[in-house]
Design a protein around this motif. Sequence first.
Motif: not given
Length: 126
Positions: A56-63
Motif C-alpha cells: 500500500a505504501l512505498v518509501y525512499e531513504a533520505e539520510g
Amino acid sequence: MSKSVPKISEAEWDVMTVVWEHEPVTAQAVHERLDSKDWTLRTVKSFLARLVKKGALVYEAEGRRYLYRAKFSREQCVRAASESFLARVLDGSASPMLAYFVKEGKLSEDEIQGLRDLLDEQEGKR
C-alpha cells in the motif's frame, strides 16, 4: 499499478489518511498527526512497515529517515474496500446498502438531491 489494492485494517486507514494528506511523510510526522491515537512512534513505524509489506505504501531513504508515499490513491482504496464489503456482506449488490442508508440515515436535502442526480445519471447510461 500492476498489483491490486491490498486490504487495509481500520488502524491502517488512519495511517494511510495521514500519508494521503501529507505525502511524502516521515514516520515522525505521521506519529505527530495521530497524537489523539495514543500510539507510540514504534507502533506507527510498525503500521508503516506493514503497509509497505502489503504494497500500500512505498518509501525512499533520505539520510537516516524514510519518506513514505501511497502506492494507491484514496479513491482506489475506497473503491476496493467498498467492493470487498459488497461482495462479503451483500452478495455484490449495492441496492440493499443504499436502501438501508436512505431509510435509516439522516440525509440532508443536498444529499437527497445528490442521490437523485446520481440515479438520473445511471439511468441515462442504459
